[in-house]
Design a protein around this motif. Structure first.
Motif, PDB file in Angstrom:
ATOM      1  N   ASN A  37       0.811  -1.214   0.000  1.00  0.00           N
ATOM      2  CA  ASN A  37       0.000   0.000   0.000  1.00  0.00           C
ATOM      3  C   ASN A  37       0.846   1.265   0.000  1.00  0.00           C
ATOM      4  O   ASN A  37       0.325   2.358   0.102  1.00  0.00           O
ATOM      5  N   ALA A  38       2.167   1.096  -0.077  1.00  0.00           N
ATOM      6  CA  ALA A  38       3.052   2.260   0.036  1.00  0.00           C
ATOM      7  C   ALA A  38       3.031   3.085  -1.244  1.00  0.00           C
ATOM      8  O   ALA A  38       2.601   2.640  -2.295  1.00  0.00           O
ATOM      9  N   ARG A  39       3.543   4.302  -1.126  1.00  0.00           N
ATOM     10  CA  ARG A  39       3.644   5.208  -2.273  1.00  0.00           C
ATOM     11  C   ARG A  39       5.091   5.649  -2.415  1.00  0.00           C
ATOM     12  O   ARG A  39       5.763   5.886  -1.415  1.00  0.00           O
ATOM     13  N   THR A  40       5.542   5.759  -3.641  1.00  0.00           N
ATOM     14  CA  THR A  40       6.894   6.259  -3.869  1.00  0.00           C
ATOM     15  C   THR A  40       6.855   7.772  -3.970  1.00  0.00           C
ATOM     16  O   THR A  40       5.855   8.348  -4.406  1.00  0.00           O
ATOM     17  N   PRO A  41       7.943   8.463  -3.576  1.00  0.00           N
ATOM     18  CA  PRO A  41       7.932   9.926  -3.619  1.00  0.00           C
ATOM     19  C   PRO A  41       7.858  10.475  -5.033  1.00  0.00           C
ATOM     20  O   PRO A  41       7.384  11.573  -5.251  1.00  0.00           O
ATOM     21  N   GLU A  42       8.323   9.698  -6.033  1.00  0.00           N
ATOM     22  CA  GLU A  42       8.365  10.234  -7.398  1.00  0.00           C
ATOM     23  C   GLU A  42       6.994  10.230  -8.061  1.00  0.00           C
ATOM     24  O   GLU A  42       6.637  11.147  -8.785  1.00  0.00           O
ATOM     25  N   THR A  43       6.205   9.193  -7.795  1.00  0.00           N
ATOM     26  CA  THR A  43       4.983   9.016  -8.573  1.00  0.00           C
ATOM     27  C   THR A  43       3.716   9.049  -7.741  1.00  0.00           C
ATOM     28  O   THR A  43       2.622   9.143  -8.272  1.00  0.00           O
ATOM     29  N   ASP A  44       3.837   8.946  -6.408  1.00  0.00           N
ATOM     30  CA  ASP A  44       2.679   8.814  -5.543  1.00  0.00           C
ATOM     31  C   ASP A  44       1.788   7.660  -5.993  1.00  0.00           C
ATOM     32  O   ASP A  44       0.576   7.701  -5.896  1.00  0.00           O
ATOM     33  N   ALA A  45       2.428   6.624  -6.519  1.00  0.00           N
ATOM     34  CA  ALA A  45       1.707   5.428  -6.928  1.00  0.00           C
ATOM     35  C   ALA A  45       2.336   4.231  -6.259  1.00  0.00           C
ATOM     36  O   ALA A  45       3.459   4.288  -5.789  1.00  0.00           O
ATOM     37  N   PHE A  71      16.288  -1.528   9.740  1.00  0.00           N
ATOM     38  CA  PHE A  71      17.593  -2.184   9.852  1.00  0.00           C
ATOM     39  C   PHE A  71      17.953  -2.711   8.474  1.00  0.00           C
ATOM     40  O   PHE A  71      17.313  -3.634   7.961  1.00  0.00           O
ATOM     41  N   GLY A  72      18.969  -2.108   7.845  1.00  0.00           N
ATOM     42  CA  GLY A  72      19.251  -2.400   6.444  1.00  0.00           C
ATOM     43  C   GLY A  72      19.996  -3.695   6.194  1.00  0.00           C
ATOM     44  O   GLY A  72      19.852  -4.305   5.127  1.00  0.00           O
ATOM     45  N   GLN A  73      20.800  -4.128   7.146  1.00  0.00           N
ATOM     46  CA  GLN A  73      21.645  -5.307   6.931  1.00  0.00           C
ATOM     47  C   GLN A  73      20.791  -6.548   6.662  1.00  0.00           C
ATOM     48  O   GLN A  73      19.854  -6.851   7.399  1.00  0.00           O
ATOM     49  N   GLY A  74      21.113  -7.257   5.590  1.00  0.00           N
ATOM     50  CA  GLY A  74      20.404  -8.489   5.267  1.00  0.00           C
ATOM     51  C   GLY A  74      19.174  -8.310   4.406  1.00  0.00           C
ATOM     52  O   GLY A  74      18.618  -9.291   3.921  1.00  0.00           O
ATOM     53  N   LYS A  75      18.716  -7.071   4.205  1.00  0.00           N
ATOM     54  CA  LYS A  75      17.547  -6.839   3.362  1.00  0.00           C
ATOM     55  C   LYS A  75      17.980  -6.649   1.914  1.00  0.00           C
ATOM     56  O   LYS A  75      19.017  -6.049   1.627  1.00  0.00           O
ATOM     57  N   ASN A  76      17.165  -7.173   0.993  1.00  0.00           N
ATOM     58  CA  ASN A  76      17.440  -6.904  -0.418  1.00  0.00           C
ATOM     59  C   ASN A  76      16.904  -5.517  -0.774  1.00  0.00           C
ATOM     60  O   ASN A  76      16.241  -4.855   0.027  1.00  0.00           O
ATOM     61  N   ARG A  77      17.198  -5.059  -1.982  1.00  0.00           N
ATOM     62  CA  ARG A  77      16.851  -3.680  -2.346  1.00  0.00           C
ATOM     63  C   ARG A  77      15.347  -3.470  -2.436  1.00  0.00           C
ATOM     64  O   ARG A  77      14.851  -2.383  -2.112  1.00  0.00           O
ATOM     65  N   LEU A 107      19.568   3.782  -2.564  1.00  0.00           N
ATOM     66  CA  LEU A 107      18.463   4.485  -1.916  1.00  0.00           C
ATOM     67  C   LEU A 107      18.492   5.974  -2.238  1.00  0.00           C
ATOM     68  O   LEU A 107      17.435   6.604  -2.367  1.00  0.00           O
ATOM     69  N   LEU A 108      19.690   6.535  -2.379  1.00  0.00           N
ATOM     70  CA  LEU A 108      19.777   7.943  -2.775  1.00  0.00           C
ATOM     71  C   LEU A 108      19.162   8.164  -4.146  1.00  0.00           C
ATOM     72  O   LEU A 108      18.541   9.206  -4.401  1.00  0.00           O
ATOM     73  N   GLU A 109      19.328   7.210  -5.058  1.00  0.00           N
ATOM     74  CA  GLU A 109      18.727   7.327  -6.383  1.00  0.00           C
ATOM     75  C   GLU A 109      17.206   7.260  -6.302  1.00  0.00           C
ATOM     76  O   GLU A 109      16.506   7.987  -6.996  1.00  0.00           O
ATOM     77  N   ARG A 110      16.697   6.372  -5.464  1.00  0.00           N
ATOM     78  CA  ARG A 110      15.253   6.209  -5.348  1.00  0.00           C
ATOM     79  C   ARG A 110      14.600   7.322  -4.537  1.00  0.00           C
ATOM     80  O   ARG A 110      13.436   7.657  -4.756  1.00  0.00           O
ATOM     81  N   PHE A 111      15.346   7.884  -3.575  1.00  0.00           N
ATOM     82  CA  PHE A 111      14.825   8.948  -2.723  1.00  0.00           C
ATOM     83  C   PHE A 111      15.821  10.114  -2.767  1.00  0.00           C
ATOM     84  O   PHE A 111      16.637  10.291  -1.863  1.00  0.00           O
ATOM     85  N   PRO A 112      15.775  10.908  -3.848  1.00  0.00           N
ATOM     86  CA  PRO A 112      16.813  11.920  -4.095  1.00  0.00           C
ATOM     87  C   PRO A 112      16.875  13.021  -3.050  1.00  0.00           C
ATOM     88  O   PRO A 112      17.857  13.760  -2.992  1.00  0.00           O
ATOM     89  N   GLY A 113      15.863  13.164  -2.207  1.00  0.00           N
ATOM     90  CA  GLY A 113      15.924  14.161  -1.147  1.00  0.00           C
ATOM     91  C   GLY A 113      16.617  13.667   0.098  1.00  0.00           C
ATOM     92  O   GLY A 113      16.737  14.406   1.081  1.00  0.00           O
ATOM     93  N   ALA A 120      29.054   6.015   8.745  1.00  0.00           N
ATOM     94  CA  ALA A 120      28.133   5.546   9.780  1.00  0.00           C
ATOM     95  C   ALA A 120      27.166   4.493   9.259  1.00  0.00           C
ATOM     96  O   ALA A 120      26.429   3.907  10.047  1.00  0.00           O
ATOM     97  N   ARG A 121      27.138   4.306   7.928  1.00  0.00           N
ATOM     98  CA  ARG A 121      26.243   3.338   7.284  1.00  0.00           C
ATOM     99  C   ARG A 121      24.782   3.697   7.541  1.00  0.00           C
ATOM    100  O   ARG A 121      23.933   2.836   7.729  1.00  0.00           O
ATOM    101  N   LEU A 122      24.469   5.007   7.518  1.00  0.00           N
ATOM    102  CA  LEU A 122      23.130   5.508   7.787  1.00  0.00           C
ATOM    103  C   LEU A 122      22.555   6.202   6.569  1.00  0.00           C
ATOM    104  O   LEU A 122      23.264   6.891   5.841  1.00  0.00           O
ATOM    105  N   PHE A 123      21.244   6.065   6.389  1.00  0.00           N
ATOM    106  CA  PHE A 123      20.509   6.769   5.334  1.00  0.00           C
ATOM    107  C   PHE A 123      19.277   7.395   5.964  1.00  0.00           C
ATOM    108  O   PHE A 123      18.629   6.807   6.831  1.00  0.00           O
ATOM    109  N   ILE A 124      18.955   8.624   5.538  1.00  0.00           N
ATOM    110  CA  ILE A 124      17.728   9.284   5.970  1.00  0.00           C
ATOM    111  C   ILE A 124      16.983   9.722   4.720  1.00  0.00           C
ATOM    112  O   ILE A 124      17.575  10.226   3.762  1.00  0.00           O
ATOM    113  N   SER A 125      15.656   9.519   4.724  1.00  0.00           N
ATOM    114  CA  SER A 125      14.882   9.729   3.499  1.00  0.00           C
ATOM    115  C   SER A 125      14.678  11.201   3.176  1.00  0.00           C
ATOM    116  O   SER A 125      14.505  11.562   2.010  1.00  0.00           O
TER     117      SER A 125
END
Length: 279
Positions: A37-45, A71-77, A107-113, A120-125
């Protein structure tokens, strides 16, 4: 959903903009939304690569004051994108921990903001609300130095402990704090600690990070009045057993007032620090 979103929903009911039935349905659907049910920031779809195995806890911020962290470790893209897209709403960004560099850049490509902090191996959306004006983003990528004082000060015994320290610093900044960072002041050259004692004594809380024999938290707990969260790291030679010797030393600290989190768990120390200061 957090308290602000819930208050807005209840206000909409009070103003007649939303029916009680629709509000109840929104609340019922919120706690464990699956990412289909999620929405992507680029398309809201609905994203095309959602992973229904990812189940999100949308009410964690209401229960605990801190929203779910990925927790990103072990998750696929696909799982990573699904989790971030499902949790990210305006004004409430998502923190992802333990990312390798390739996944962080993806993730930076998918969420450019967003921002990615490789050390630190950290990402913020997206930049969080409430971070003090003038900070160069919550992670301040590329920052070469940090203030050595603050309400919370992160202290490392050695420079090899800095990646864990930066995980704590980045998480604290994500949560709206401006921590200080003092590095490389361990017991092998304890004289290096002395210039920082005024700032450490003034802090409300210390996060002290050490590998090898893990002695620094016990030393500092005997010198300052602030509560202290000790973080053992996996830095050390063979008999350090991947941080187990530091963990046991911290659990057996002579000085009182030392709490200990898991090995290399800078995120956990930051989360505990934020909860303690919020009381």
């Amino acid at each position: 959903m957090d308290k602000k979103n819930l208050a807005a929903l209840l206000s909409a009911v009070a103003n007649g903009d939303t029916t009680p039935e629709d509000a109840a349905q929104a609340i019922l659907q919120e706690p464990f939304r699956r990412t289909m049910n999620a929405r992507t920031p680029e398309t809201d779809a609905a994203p095309t690569n959602v992973d229904p195995s990812v189940c999100l806890d949308g009410h964690r911020a209401l229960r605990t004051g801190m929203g779910e962290v990925v927790f990103g470790q072990g998750k696929n893209r696909e799982q990573l994108v699904s989790a971030v897209a499902g949790l990210d709403v305006p004004g409430r960004p998502v923190l992802v921990t333990r990312l390798d560099e390739d996944d962080g850049e993806y993730l930076l490509e998918r969420f450019p903001g967003g921002e990615f902090w490789p050390k630190a191996r950290l990402f913020i959306s997206s930049p969080p609300l409430g971070v003090a004006e003038g900070l160069a983003g919550p992670f301040a990528a590329g920052k070469s130095s940090w203030p050595a004082d603050g309400e919370i000060v992160v202290v490392t015994a050695g420079s090899s402990d800095i990646p864990v320290a930066l995980e704590a610093v980045g998480t604290l900044r994500f949560l709206g704090y401006e921590p200080g960072l003092v590095s490389d002041v361990g017991v092998a050259g304890i004289h290096r600690l002395e210039p920082h004692l005024p700032a450490l004594s003034a802090a409300r809380l210390l996060v002290v990070i050490a590998g090898m024999e893990g002695a620094l938290p016990s030393v500092l707990a005997g010198l300052v009045s602030a509560p202290l969260i000790a973080v053992p790291t996996s830095v050390g030679y063979g008999a350090s057993f991947g941080g187990l010797s530091a963990l046991l030393a911290m659990l057996n600290a002579c000085a009182p007032g030392v709490a200990v989190v898991n090995i290399d768990n800078g995120f956990g120390a930051a989360a505990l620090a934020a909860r303690l200061l919020a009381i």
